[in-house]
Scaffold this motif. Structure first.
Motif, PDB file in Angstrom:
ATOM      1  N   HIS A  29       0.807  -1.218   0.000  1.00 61.47           N
ATOM      2  CA  HIS A  29       0.000   0.000   0.000  1.00 61.47           C
ATOM      3  C   HIS A  29       0.842   1.272   0.000  1.00 61.47           C
ATOM      4  O   HIS A  29       0.297   2.360  -0.192  1.00 61.47           O
ATOM      5  CB  HIS A  29      -0.957  -0.001   1.199  1.00 61.47           C
ATOM      6  N   GLY A  30       2.145   1.180   0.226  1.00 65.61           N
ATOM      7  CA  GLY A  30       2.987   2.380   0.216  1.00 65.61           C
ATOM      8  C   GLY A  30       2.608   3.351   1.312  1.00 65.61           C
ATOM      9  O   GLY A  30       2.670   4.561   1.141  1.00 65.61           O
ATOM     10  N   SER A  31       2.200   2.807   2.452  1.00 64.20           N
ATOM     11  CA  SER A  31       1.732   3.643   3.547  1.00 64.20           C
ATOM     12  C   SER A  31       2.219   3.062   4.867  1.00 64.20           C
ATOM     13  O   SER A  31       2.680   1.926   4.929  1.00 64.20           O
ATOM     14  CB  SER A  31       0.205   3.708   3.525  1.00 64.20           C
ATOM     15  N   ALA A  32       2.114   3.862   5.918  1.00 63.62           N
ATOM     16  CA  ALA A  32       2.552   3.418   7.238  1.00 63.62           C
ATOM     17  C   ALA A  32       1.695   2.259   7.744  1.00 63.62           C
ATOM     18  O   ALA A  32       2.138   1.461   8.569  1.00 63.62           O
ATOM     19  CB  ALA A  32       2.498   4.586   8.225  1.00 63.62           C
ATOM     20  N   PHE A  33       0.462   2.160   7.249  1.00 66.60           N
ATOM     21  CA  PHE A  33      -0.449   1.064   7.576  1.00 66.60           C
ATOM     22  C   PHE A  33      -1.595   1.124   6.578  1.00 66.60           C
ATOM     23  O   PHE A  33      -1.719   2.091   5.828  1.00 66.60           O
ATOM     24  CB  PHE A  33      -0.988   1.181   9.016  1.00 66.60           C
ATOM     25  N   HIS A  35       3.532  12.470   4.596  1.00 72.75           N
ATOM     26  CA  HIS A  35       2.286  11.721   4.418  1.00 72.75           C
ATOM     27  C   HIS A  35       1.300  12.642   3.704  1.00 72.75           C
ATOM     28  O   HIS A  35       1.143  13.791   4.100  1.00 72.75           O
ATOM     29  CB  HIS A  35       1.692  11.315   5.767  1.00 72.75           C
ATOM     30  N   CYS A  36       0.668  12.133   2.656  1.00 73.50           N
ATOM     31  CA  CYS A  36      -0.346  12.926   1.958  1.00 73.50           C
ATOM     32  C   CYS A  36      -1.697  12.248   2.118  1.00 73.50           C
ATOM     33  O   CYS A  36      -1.822  11.032   1.932  1.00 73.50           O
ATOM     34  CB  CYS A  36      -0.012  13.079   0.484  1.00 73.50           C
ATOM     35  N   TYR A  37      -2.704  13.044   2.474  1.00 79.30           N
ATOM     36  CA  TYR A  37      -4.047  12.532   2.739  1.00 79.30           C
ATOM     37  C   TYR A  37      -5.042  12.927   1.649  1.00 79.30           C
ATOM     38  O   TYR A  37      -6.233  12.761   1.829  1.00 79.30           O
ATOM     39  CB  TYR A  37      -4.541  13.060   4.096  1.00 79.30           C
ATOM     40  N   CYS A  38      -4.559  13.443   0.506  1.00 75.25           N
ATOM     41  CA  CYS A  38      -5.485  13.845  -0.555  1.00 75.25           C
ATOM     42  C   CYS A  38      -6.177  12.611  -1.133  1.00 75.25           C
ATOM     43  O   CYS A  38      -5.713  11.480  -0.988  1.00 75.25           O
ATOM     44  CB  CYS A  38      -4.760  14.631  -1.647  1.00 75.25           C
ATOM     45  N   TYR A  39      -7.306  12.832  -1.795  1.00 79.49           N
ATOM     46  CA  TYR A  39      -8.112  11.723  -2.301  1.00 79.49           C
ATOM     47  C   TYR A  39      -7.337  10.870  -3.304  1.00 79.49           C
ATOM     48  O   TYR A  39      -7.422   9.641  -3.304  1.00 79.49           O
ATOM     49  CB  TYR A  39      -9.403  12.269  -2.922  1.00 79.49           C
ATOM     50  N   GLN A  63      -6.594   6.965  -2.958  1.00 78.56           N
ATOM     51  CA  GLN A  63      -7.010   5.989  -3.958  1.00 78.56           C
ATOM     52  C   GLN A  63      -5.849   5.088  -4.361  1.00 78.56           C
ATOM     53  O   GLN A  63      -5.988   3.871  -4.435  1.00 78.56           O
ATOM     54  CB  GLN A  63      -7.547   6.691  -5.209  1.00 78.56           C
ATOM     55  N   HIS A  64      -4.701   5.684  -4.631  1.00 78.55           N
ATOM     56  CA  HIS A  64      -3.560   4.895  -5.108  1.00 78.55           C
ATOM     57  C   HIS A  64      -2.988   3.984  -4.044  1.00 78.55           C
ATOM     58  O   HIS A  64      -2.577   2.861  -4.336  1.00 78.55           O
ATOM     59  CB  HIS A  64      -2.473   5.804  -5.694  1.00 78.55           C
ATOM     60  N   SER A  65      -2.956   4.436  -2.813  1.00 78.31           N
ATOM     61  CA  SER A  65      -2.405   3.590  -1.754  1.00 78.31           C
ATOM     62  C   SER A  65      -3.456   2.625  -1.217  1.00 78.31           C
ATOM     63  O   SER A  65      -3.115   1.556  -0.708  1.00 78.31           O
ATOM     64  CB  SER A  65      -1.872   4.443  -0.602  1.00 78.31           C
ATOM     65  N   GLY A  66      -4.731   3.009  -1.309  1.00 85.71           N
ATOM     66  CA  GLY A  66      -5.789   2.209  -0.718  1.00 85.71           C
ATOM     67  C   GLY A  66      -5.922   2.435   0.773  1.00 85.71           C
ATOM     68  O   GLY A  66      -6.798   1.893   1.424  1.00 85.71           O
ATOM     69  N   SER A  67      -5.024   3.238   1.344  1.00 92.03           N
ATOM     70  CA  SER A  67      -5.051   3.503   2.778  1.00 92.03           C
ATOM     71  C   SER A  67      -5.487   4.937   3.022  1.00 92.03           C
ATOM     72  O   SER A  67      -5.893   5.640   2.101  1.00 92.03           O
ATOM     73  CB  SER A  67      -3.664   3.242   3.385  1.00 92.03           C
ATOM     74  N   VAL A  68      -5.396   5.375   4.264  1.00 93.37           N
ATOM     75  CA  VAL A  68      -5.848   6.723   4.602  1.00 93.37           C
ATOM     76  C   VAL A  68      -4.821   7.783   4.222  1.00 93.37           C
ATOM     77  O   VAL A  68      -5.098   8.970   4.267  1.00 93.37           O
ATOM     78  CB  VAL A  68      -6.198   6.834   6.099  1.00 93.37           C
ATOM     79  N   CYS A  69      -3.607   7.348   3.862  1.00 93.81           N
ATOM     80  CA  CYS A  69      -2.582   8.288   3.403  1.00 93.81           C
ATOM     81  C   CYS A  69      -1.540   7.523   2.612  1.00 93.81           C
ATOM     82  O   CYS A  69      -1.493   6.300   2.636  1.00 93.81           O
ATOM     83  CB  CYS A  69      -1.917   9.011   4.581  1.00 93.81           C
ATOM     84  N   MET A  70      -0.699   8.266   1.887  1.00 95.18           N
ATOM     85  CA  MET A  70       0.468   7.681   1.237  1.00 95.18           C
ATOM     86  C   MET A  70       1.689   8.280   1.915  1.00 95.18           C
ATOM     87  O   MET A  70       1.693   9.468   2.237  1.00 95.18           O
ATOM     88  CB  MET A  70       0.480   7.976  -0.260  1.00 95.18           C
TER      89      MET A  70
END
Length: 198
Positions: free
Chosen positions: A23-27, A160-164, A168-175
């Motif tokens: 997901h390219g995210s912290a979680f 961390h970016c929280y834009c839509y 969408q790309h990460s599937g998580s709440v942020c990238m």
């Protein structure tokens, strides 16, 4: 898909390494849903056999065209809808407020011991960053292992970016990412499989 009732809502945050890499995210934050439809109802979606250290073998479903990560189906048939791509304007306001006010203690947190402390979001100003930290060698790779890289840098921030679009790309709440300049920070590919470029 049908959402469970608020009383039975299940939201999971998974911190395991395979989920973080994919997901390219912290979680990754996922909402459990009830569905009777096929896992791949449209031609533009495809799946990737993968693993989660909590759920075991999983199928990760994503868009073939833009690679947005949509959902995960577990080996025991559970459907986990990635919360990043959910369009907030389509969620009833009362339900949205209920979700926002859910105590973090009510979430099921999977593999919290795998969380990386340096990816925890905090607010900081440019003036507060310590630019005197020594350079270190870092390694990274994709979730399947076909592509890997390394870079030498004095990492002073994680963004961390929280834009839509990032959700969408990460599937998580942020990238999440570490900003570096490839020339100045000695970035290089260490493994590149020929299939990875297609």
């Amino acid at each position: 898909a049908e959402l469970v009732s608020d009383d039975e809502i299940i939201i999971t945050d998974c911190h395991c390494e395979p989920c973080r890499k994919y997901h390219g995210s912290a979680f990754v934050r996922q909402l459990h849903v009830v569905s009777t439809c096929s896992i791949l109802p449209v031609d533009d979606a495809t799946s990737y056999s993968h693993t989660c250290l909590h759920a075991g073998p999983v199928e990760r479903v994503f868009c073939k065209s833009c690679f947005c990560k949509l959902l995960t189906k577990t080996g025991d048939g559970r459907l986990l809808l990635n919360m990043g791509p959910i369009d907030e304007s389509t969620v009833p306001k009362a339900k949205l407020e209920r979700w926002k006010n859910l105590s973090i203690d009510l979430f099921q947190v999977w593999k919290k011991q795998h969380a990386v402390s340096w990816m925890t979001p905090i607010e900081a100003s440019l003036e507060s960053i310590d630019h005197s930290a020594p350079r270190q060698l870092f390694h990274g790779a994709c979730s399947c292992g076909k592509v890997s890289y390394q870079f030498e840098a004095d990492v002073t921030e994680v963004q961390h970016c929280y834009c839509y679009l990032c959700r969408q790309h990460s599937g998580s709440v942020c990238m999440s990412w570490v900003p570096i300049k490839s020339i100045e920070r000695k970035f290089r590919w260490t493994k590149h499989h020929e299939d990875a470029s297609s």
